[in-house]
Structures are given as C-alpha cells and as structure tokens.
Design an enzyme around this catalytic site. Structure first.
Site, PDB file in Angstrom:
ATOM      1  CD  GLU A 111      -1.262  -2.334   2.154  1.00 34.14           C
ATOM      2  OE1 GLU A 111      -0.064  -2.610   1.983  1.00 34.14           O
ATOM      3  OE2 GLU A 111      -1.996  -2.965   2.920  1.00 34.14           O
ATOM      4  NE  ARG A 142      23.486 -33.612  -4.268  1.00 35.91           N
ATOM      5  CZ  ARG A 142      22.480 -34.122  -3.571  1.00 35.91           C
ATOM      6  NH1 ARG A 142      21.909 -33.416  -2.596  1.00 35.91           N
ATOM      7  NH2 ARG A 142      22.041 -35.336  -3.834  1.00 35.91           N
ATOM      8  CD  GLU A 155      13.137 -35.155  -0.064  1.00 40.91           C
ATOM      9  OE1 GLU A 155      13.298 -34.143  -0.746  1.00 40.91           O
ATOM     10  OE2 GLU A 155      13.668 -36.245  -0.355  1.00 40.91           O
ATOM     11  CB  THR A 161       8.909 -40.458   8.427  1.00 38.19           C
ATOM     12  OG1 THR A 161       9.983 -41.126   9.074  1.00 38.19           O
ATOM     13  CG2 THR A 161       8.927 -38.980   8.788  1.00 38.19           C
ATOM     14  CG  HIS A 162       5.875 -39.990   3.826  1.00 40.41           C
ATOM     15  ND1 HIS A 162       5.896 -38.624   3.779  1.00 40.41           N
ATOM     16  CD2 HIS A 162       6.778 -40.406   2.889  1.00 40.41           C
ATOM     17  CE1 HIS A 162       6.767 -38.214   2.869  1.00 40.41           C
ATOM     18  NE2 HIS A 162       7.323 -39.279   2.322  1.00 40.41           N
TER      19      HIS A 162
HETATM   20  N1  LIG Z   1      11.684 -43.036  -2.702  1.00 40.22           N
HETATM   21  C1  LIG Z   1      11.527 -42.132  -1.775  1.00 40.22           C
HETATM   22  O1  LIG Z   1      10.933 -41.083  -1.993  1.00 40.22           O
HETATM   23  C2  LIG Z   1      12.091 -42.390  -0.436  1.00 40.22           C
HETATM   24  C3  LIG Z   1      12.580 -43.616  -0.081  1.00 40.22           C
HETATM   25  N2  LIG Z   1      13.020 -43.836   1.171  1.00 40.22           N
HETATM   26  C4  LIG Z   1      13.437 -45.187   1.542  1.00 40.22           C
HETATM   27  O2  LIG Z   1      12.619 -45.624   2.630  1.00 40.22           O
HETATM   28  C5  LIG Z   1      13.343 -46.476   3.475  1.00 40.22           C
HETATM   29  C6  LIG Z   1      13.129 -46.098   4.938  1.00 40.22           C
HETATM   30  O3  LIG Z   1      11.772 -45.957   5.253  1.00 40.22           O
HETATM   31  P1  LIG Z   1      11.158 -46.508   6.623  1.00 40.22           P
HETATM   32  O4  LIG Z   1      11.700 -47.864   6.886  1.00 40.22           O
HETATM   33  O5  LIG Z   1       9.695 -46.364   6.517  1.00 40.22           O
HETATM   34  O6  LIG Z   1      11.772 -45.580   7.754  1.00 40.22           O
HETATM   35  P2  LIG Z   1      11.824 -44.022   8.032  1.00 40.22           P
HETATM   36  O7  LIG Z   1      12.912 -43.393   7.284  1.00 40.22           O
HETATM   37  O8  LIG Z   1      10.464 -43.453   7.908  1.00 40.22           O
HETATM   38  O9  LIG Z   1      12.271 -43.999   9.566  1.00 40.22           O
HETATM   39  C7  LIG Z   1      11.385 -44.516  10.528  1.00 40.22           C
HETATM   40  C8  LIG Z   1      11.941 -44.325  11.921  1.00 40.22           C
HETATM   41  O10 LIG Z   1      12.087 -42.927  12.208  1.00 40.22           O
HETATM   42  C9  LIG Z   1      11.654 -42.669  13.536  1.00 40.22           C
HETATM   43  N3  LIG Z   1      10.399 -41.931  13.454  1.00 40.22           N
HETATM   44  C10 LIG Z   1       9.752 -41.527  12.342  1.00 40.22           C
HETATM   45  N4  LIG Z   1       8.659 -40.813  12.693  1.00 40.22           N
HETATM   46  C11 LIG Z   1       8.612 -40.779  14.037  1.00 40.22           C
HETATM   47  C12 LIG Z   1       7.745 -40.184  14.978  1.00 40.22           C
HETATM   48  N5  LIG Z   1       6.688 -39.456  14.592  1.00 40.22           N
HETATM   49  N6  LIG Z   1       7.998 -40.356  16.279  1.00 40.22           N
HETATM   50  C13 LIG Z   1       9.049 -41.060  16.679  1.00 40.22           C
HETATM   51  N7  LIG Z   1       9.931 -41.638  15.851  1.00 40.22           N
HETATM   52  C14 LIG Z   1       9.714 -41.489  14.532  1.00 40.22           C
HETATM   53  C15 LIG Z   1      11.462 -44.022  14.173  1.00 40.22           C
HETATM   54  O11 LIG Z   1      12.725 -44.395  14.652  1.00 40.22           O
HETATM   55  P3  LIG Z   1      12.972 -45.528  15.780  1.00 40.22           P
HETATM   56  O12 LIG Z   1      12.788 -46.830  15.072  1.00 40.22           O
HETATM   57  O13 LIG Z   1      14.373 -45.287  16.217  1.00 40.22           O
HETATM   58  O14 LIG Z   1      11.979 -45.298  16.856  1.00 40.22           O
HETATM   59  C16 LIG Z   1      11.027 -44.855  12.989  1.00 40.22           C
HETATM   60  O15 LIG Z   1      11.158 -46.238  13.142  1.00 40.22           O
HETATM   61  C17 LIG Z   1      14.794 -46.351   3.043  1.00 40.22           C
HETATM   62  O16 LIG Z   1      15.190 -47.556   2.422  1.00 40.22           O
HETATM   63  C18 LIG Z   1      14.843 -45.206   2.057  1.00 40.22           C
HETATM   64  O17 LIG Z   1      15.740 -45.409   1.013  1.00 40.22           O
HETATM   65  C19 LIG Z   1      13.020 -42.857   2.097  1.00 40.22           C
HETATM   66  C20 LIG Z   1      12.567 -41.613   1.787  1.00 40.22           C
HETATM   67  C21 LIG Z   1      12.032 -41.285   0.514  1.00 40.22           C
HETATM   68  N1  LIG Z   2      15.381 -42.001  -3.995  1.00 44.37           N
HETATM   69  C1  LIG Z   2      14.667 -40.891  -4.214  1.00 44.37           C
HETATM   70  C2  LIG Z   2      14.337 -40.003  -3.155  1.00 44.37           C
HETATM   71  N2  LIG Z   2      14.751 -40.251  -1.893  1.00 44.37           N
HETATM   72  C3  LIG Z   2      14.769 -39.217  -0.844  1.00 44.37           C
HETATM   73  O1  LIG Z   2      15.813 -38.268  -1.084  1.00 44.37           O
HETATM   74  C4  LIG Z   2      16.823 -38.401  -0.083  1.00 44.37           C
HETATM   75  C5  LIG Z   2      18.195 -38.194  -0.670  1.00 44.37           C
HETATM   76  O2  LIG Z   2      18.430 -36.849  -0.802  1.00 44.37           O
HETATM   77  P1  LIG Z   2      19.900 -36.379  -1.240  1.00 44.37           P
HETATM   78  O3  LIG Z   2      20.892 -37.093  -0.367  1.00 44.37           O
HETATM   79  O4  LIG Z   2      19.909 -34.891  -1.043  1.00 44.37           O
HETATM   80  O5  LIG Z   2      20.046 -36.775  -2.687  1.00 44.37           O
HETATM   81  C6  LIG Z   2      16.629 -39.787   0.438  1.00 44.37           C
HETATM   82  O6  LIG Z   2      17.198 -39.987   1.675  1.00 44.37           O
HETATM   83  C7  LIG Z   2      15.134 -39.883   0.462  1.00 44.37           C
HETATM   84  O7  LIG Z   2      14.586 -39.091   1.509  1.00 44.37           O
HETATM   85  N3  LIG Z   2      13.609 -38.901  -3.461  1.00 44.37           N
HETATM   86  C8  LIG Z   2      13.210 -38.607  -4.720  1.00 44.37           C
HETATM   87  O8  LIG Z   2      12.572 -37.568  -4.962  1.00 44.37           O
HETATM   88  N4  LIG Z   2      13.498 -39.441  -5.730  1.00 44.37           N
HETATM   89  C9  LIG Z   2      14.206 -40.573  -5.538  1.00 44.37           C
HETATM   90  O9  LIG Z   2      14.466 -41.276  -6.516  1.00 44.37           O
HETATM   91 ZN   LIG Z   3       1.018  -2.881   5.953  1.00 41.00          ZN
END
Ligand SMILES: NC(=O)C1=CN([C@@H]2O[C@H](COP(=O)(O)OP(=O)(O)OC[C@H]3O[C@@H](n4cnc5c(N)ncnc54)[C@H](OP(=O)(O)O)[C@@H]3O)[C@@H](O)[C@H]2O)C=CC1
Ligand SMILES: Nc1c(N[C@@H]2O[C@H](COP(=O)(O)O)[C@@H](O)[C@H]2O)[nH]c(=O)[nH]c1=O
Ligand SMILES: [Zn+2]
Length: 345
Positions: A73, A231, A281, A286-287
């Site tokens: 504004e 990056r 991610e 976690t999701h």
């Molecule tokens: N393609 C893709 O986009 C992606 C792929 N990946 C793949 O997924 C795999 C891992 O996934 P996943 O096995 O599901 O594990 P996560 O990476 O989701 O880790 C899970 C662990 O994180 C901790 N955690 C997560 N959320 C919470 C919460 N709200 N409160 C407390 N603790 C929490 C816990 O640890 P604790 O057990 O110590 O309690 C839990 O067991 C990998 O192989 C990776 O490569 C991962 C990200 C993205």
């Molecule tokens: N493999 C995979 C993903 N994986 C996610 O990206 C993280 C790696 O990030 P960086 O180490 O910065 O390259 C990995 O740990 C997981 O959370 N993501 C995606 O969009 N596409 C892919 O194919």
């Molecule tokens: Zn203002």
C-alpha cells in the site's frame, strides 16, 4: 459501490462488466504485482496493491518488495503522481491481503489508507496474523471508507499458503513428498534407489529451495545418508531435521509418548523458530506418522513408469497409501516419470 462514470466492457461480448468483474480484474493485477515479491518478501507475505481513480484509471501500483521495507500500500500511494493526488478521494485501493493495523517494522497501512482518504478499499483475504486478524478492515470501515473483502479470495490465500497456514494453524505448511516405482515401492529391497530422473531430481531441489525445512526418519538417514540440500538448483538449503530418538533434533524433544506427540513437539519447535514450510521426504513410517496425525497440506508423489524397473524391483519399503480426502491439483509428466500433486479436500 459503483466506480464513478466508469464502464468496462467484456472484450469478447462487448457487455459491460459487473462491479464484481471489475473488482476481480484489478485484484488479478494485485496478484501479478504481489508475485514479484517471491524472492525477497519472505518471511512476510507477498502482497500487491493497485489504486484506481473514480473514472477507472490505475493511478498507483505497488508490491511488498522486501521484508523490512515498505508494504504494498505504501509503495502504491508513493507511486501516485502529484497531479493525480486530488483523485484519491474518489479512488478505490485494491490489496491482495488485508492492510495491516499494527506497528511492525513499518507503521500500519490501515492508518495510511484512512489518512489518504480513499472512497473504497477492496481486500483479497483477511490476514490471519495474530496482530491483524480483521483489525485493519475494522479500522478502515470505522473511518467511513467502504470495504469489500474476499475478491479472488482462493487465489489470494493460495499465493501465501505458507504464511496463511503458519498463522492460522501455528505450524508450518507441510508437503509430504515421495518417489515410488509403478508397483508401489520406495526403495529396492530396503536399499535406496534413484527413482527420480535427473530432471525431476532438479525439481525436488527447486522445491527444497522454496521451503524452509526438510525432515526424514531415522532409517532413511541411516541407509541413505541423505544430504537434503539444494545442489541442483540455486537458493538456500532448508533446515535439516531427522527424527531419531538417539540424536534428537532439538533439546527437550520427548520420545516417551508416541509418534503423534513427537510430531506435535516438532511442530511447536518449528513454529517457535518461524519455520513457515516443511517438506517431509520419508520414509514410509515417517510419512504414515504425519498422515495419521493429520499433519499435511500437500502430497507430491512421483511415479517411475518403467516396466523393467517394475520387473526388477519386487520387494522393498511400500509407498504410503494416499488418504481418502485428497484432490489431484496437478499432473506433470517428465520423460518416464509423472508427478501428481494433491491437496486436502
Ligand atoms: N523413494 C523415496 O521417496 C524415499 C525412499 N526412502 C526409503 O525408505 C526407506 C526407509 O523408510 P522406513 O523404513 O519407513 O523408515 P523411516 O525413514 O520413515 O524412519 C522410521 C523411523 O524414524 C523414527 N520416526 C519416524 N517418525 C517418528 C515419529 N513421529 N515419532 C518417533 N519416531 C519417529 C522411528 O525411529 P525408531 O525406530 O528409532 O523409533 C522410525 O522407526 C529407506 O530404504 C529409504 O531409502 C526414504 C525416503 C524417501
Ligand atoms: N530415492 C529418491 C528419493 N529419496 C529421498 O531423497 C533423499 C536423498 O536426498 P539427497 O541425499 O539430497 O540426494 C533420500 O534420503 C530420500 O529421503 N527422493 C526422490 O525424490 N526421488 C528418488 O528417486
Ligand atoms: Zn502494511
């Protein structure tokens, strides 16, 4: 209510525009201007303003260029030429966000509008920031200026979805993001794999540059040693967070009461640190914790449409299931990959 002596026509039909259509036309211009603040207005919202004379001429325009500097504004009034100042008493000011009513880094815009003595003020949406929340609108109305609120409201809210969510829900705007094979795996037998193409990976890094923080689970960090930086694009790296009970991402994070409670503490921490947006991610656990807690605003799911990958990846971490309350808002195809973006219904 009517703009004095002014009639705008629909370019196709020649029909005169209604007041609503005229208001939308000028609000659209406010949105165009506001977007120029995308890089530098943060953490402030992007805001645009247009001043229209009684005979329908734009006599002033402005937007919020940089946090700490003049609001939209102020810049719009400053752009009015001295010879047009006398037109202000019959003018309308359009602003994409409610004018502020408080002393922040700059004085209240609502006071400026009252002082300038325009006839009408049209706002895109209410500012949910605790120090404003309708007080700007009230101040202007109480000064006898006609105020219209909610013109192109959805677009105005969307433009500042991070700022709006942060101030409405006291937590960041949350994007759940993952990449999966066509048969629904996040990795190959528990080993991280490149599902994204070089191009879509670059888009992920662009997304990282556009958001304040990024979070993964412990297992992902241990397996992938995720860098989570920018990056392949330019811009600032987001704040990096890992949920790991043995290495808590801030002091005092209490893991004794379940996953939702952990997320609530993280949300409070991010809010206290003025983090307006967060990318989650993965991985799947976690999701799922974010989905179960209802802590999400947008889901970006990338799928690699390759049958050879499908044939070779036969086990791994299953991708999360989409919740039922999603609406597809964009579908982009890049080489062999598609990115679907969903918002909450
Ligand atoms: N393609 C893709 O986009 C992606 C792929 N990946 C793949 O997924 C795999 C891992 O996934 P996943 O096995 O599901 O594990 P996560 O990476 O989701 O880790 C899970 C662990 O994180 C901790 N955690 C997560 N959320 C919470 C919460 N709200 N409160 C407390 N603790 C929490 C816990 O640890 P604790 O057990 O110590 O309690 C839990 O067991 C990998 O192989 C990776 O490569 C991962 C990200 C993205
Ligand atoms: N493999 C995979 C993903 N994986 C996610 O990206 C993280 C790696 O990030 P960086 O180490 O910065 O390259 C990995 O740990 C997981 O959370 N993501 C995606 O969009 N596409 C892919 O194919
Ligand atoms: Zn203002």
């Amino acid at each position: 209510m009517e703009q004095n002596n002014v009639s705008f026509q629909n370019v196709k039909t020649g029909e005169p525009l209604s007041q609503k259509e005229i208001d939308e036309m000028f609000m659209r211009r406010c949105l165009q201007l506001a977007k120029n603040g995308r890089e530098n207005a943060k953490p402030n919202p992007m805001v645009g303003a247009v001043i229209v004379s009684g005979d329908g001429r734009i006599i002033g325009e402005g937007y919020h260029v940089r946090c700490g500097e003049g609001h939209a504004e102020v810049n719009a009034f400053a752009s009015v030429k001295p010879e047009d100042e006398h037109l202000l008493s019959q003018a309308t000011i359009y602003v994409s966000l409610e004018p502020c009513s408080h002393y922040g880094k700059t004085p209240p815009c609502a006071d400026l509008i009252v002082r300038k003595g325009v006839k009408r003020c049209v706002c895109g949406c209410v500012d949910p920031f605790a120090k404003v929340q309708g007080r700007g609108i009230r101040k202007i109305r109480e000064a006898g200026i006609e105020v219209t609120v909610g013109v192109l409201e959805a677009e105005c809210l969307e433009l500042n979805k991070r700022f709006i969510t942060f101030n409405t829900h006291q937590r960041p705007y949350i994007i759940l993001k993952w990449a999966q094979t066509a048969n629904g795996f996040l990795d190959n037998g528990g080993r991280g794999m490149a599902i994204s193409s070089p191009f879509t990976k670059m888009l992920s890094h662009k997304l990282r540059a556009e958001n304040d923080a990024i979070l993964i689970g412990r297992v992902t960090d241990e397996r992938d040693h995720s860098q989570l930086n920018v990056r392949d694009w330019s811009g600032k790296d987001p704040m990096r967070l890992v949920i790991d009970r043995h290495h808590p991402c801030f002091e005092g994070l209490d893991f004794s009461r379940g996953k939702t409670e952990v997320l609530q503490q993280i949300m409070q921490y991010l809010y206290n640190n003025k983090v307006q947006s967060l990318i989650v991610e993965g991985g799947a656990i976690t999701h799922q914790a974010f989905l179960d807690a209802g802590l999400w605003d947008e889901i970006r799911a990338e799928t690699l449409l390759s049958t050879s990958v499908e044939n070779s990846v036969t086990s791994g971490t299953p991708a999360p299931m989409l919740p039922h309350n999603v609406r597809l808002i964009s579908h982009e195809a890049y080489d062999g990959n598609v990115i679907n973006t969903y918002e909450r219904m």
